[in-house]
Design a protein around this motif. Structure first.
Motif, short mmCIF file in Angstrom:
data_model
loop_
_atom_site.label_atom_id
_atom_site.label_comp_id
_atom_site.label_asym_id
_atom_site.label_seq_id
_atom_site.Cartn_x
_atom_site.Cartn_y
_atom_site.Cartn_z
N ASN A 52 0.79 -1.23 0.00
CA ASN A 52 0.00 0.00 0.00
C ASN A 52 0.82 1.28 0.00
O ASN A 52 0.34 2.33 0.44
CB ASN A 52 -1.01 0.01 1.16
N TYR A 53 2.05 1.22 -0.50
CA TYR A 53 2.77 2.46 -0.79
C TYR A 53 2.16 3.03 -2.06
O TYR A 53 1.48 2.33 -2.81
CB TYR A 53 4.26 2.18 -0.98
N GLN A 54 2.41 4.30 -2.31
CA GLN A 54 1.80 4.96 -3.46
C GLN A 54 2.60 4.66 -4.73
O GLN A 54 3.26 5.52 -5.30
CB GLN A 54 1.70 6.46 -3.22
N VAL A 55 2.53 3.42 -5.16
CA VAL A 55 3.20 2.95 -6.37
C VAL A 55 2.13 2.33 -7.26
O VAL A 55 1.33 1.51 -6.80
CB VAL A 55 4.29 1.90 -6.04
N ALA A 56 2.12 2.73 -8.53
CA ALA A 56 1.16 2.18 -9.49
C ALA A 56 1.89 1.82 -10.77
O ALA A 56 2.87 2.47 -11.15
CB ALA A 56 0.05 3.18 -9.78
N PHE A 57 1.41 0.79 -11.43
CA PHE A 57 1.98 0.34 -12.70
C PHE A 57 0.95 0.56 -13.80
O PHE A 57 -0.24 0.29 -13.60
CB PHE A 57 2.34 -1.15 -12.63
N LEU A 58 1.39 1.04 -14.94
CA LEU A 58 0.53 1.28 -16.09
C LEU A 58 1.20 0.71 -17.33
O LEU A 58 2.32 1.11 -17.67
CB LEU A 58 0.29 2.79 -16.27
N LYS A 59 0.54 -0.24 -17.97
CA LYS A 59 1.07 -0.81 -19.20
C LYS A 59 0.70 0.13 -20.35
O LYS A 59 -0.45 0.16 -20.79
CB LYS A 59 0.51 -2.21 -19.44
N ALA A 60 1.67 0.90 -20.81
CA ALA A 60 1.42 1.88 -21.87
C ALA A 60 2.76 2.40 -22.40
O ALA A 60 3.81 2.12 -21.83
CB ALA A 60 0.59 3.05 -21.35
#
Length: 76
Positions: A52-60
């Protein structure tokens, strides 16, 4: 925002990891055309996201899709 960085460069990856780990206000968006990398540093970032750290992954890629996702304009 990181774009196309595989986190394979250990000393840079560890600086980013430590920054996210110790700065609760830091949010990170990791975007790549392939969000499945096979290295320990990439997995550490995924672990932070799962904790729940503010890390996000986006496939783009850096194209119209990313600008749509992030918003065309940024206002303070």
């Amino acid at each position: 925002i990181t774009v196309g960085f595989s986190f394979a460069d250990n000393h840079i990856s560890q600086m980013i990891y430590q920054a996210v780990l110790h700065n609760k206000g830091l949010a990170m968006l990791i975007t790549d055309y392939s969000i499945e990398q096979d290295n320990a540093n990439w997995k550490e970032m995924q672990d932070l996201m799962e904790q729940n750290y503010q890390v996000a992954f986006l496939k783009a890629t850096m194209n119209d899709d990313v600008s749509y996702y992030l918003g065309e304009y940024y206002d303070d």
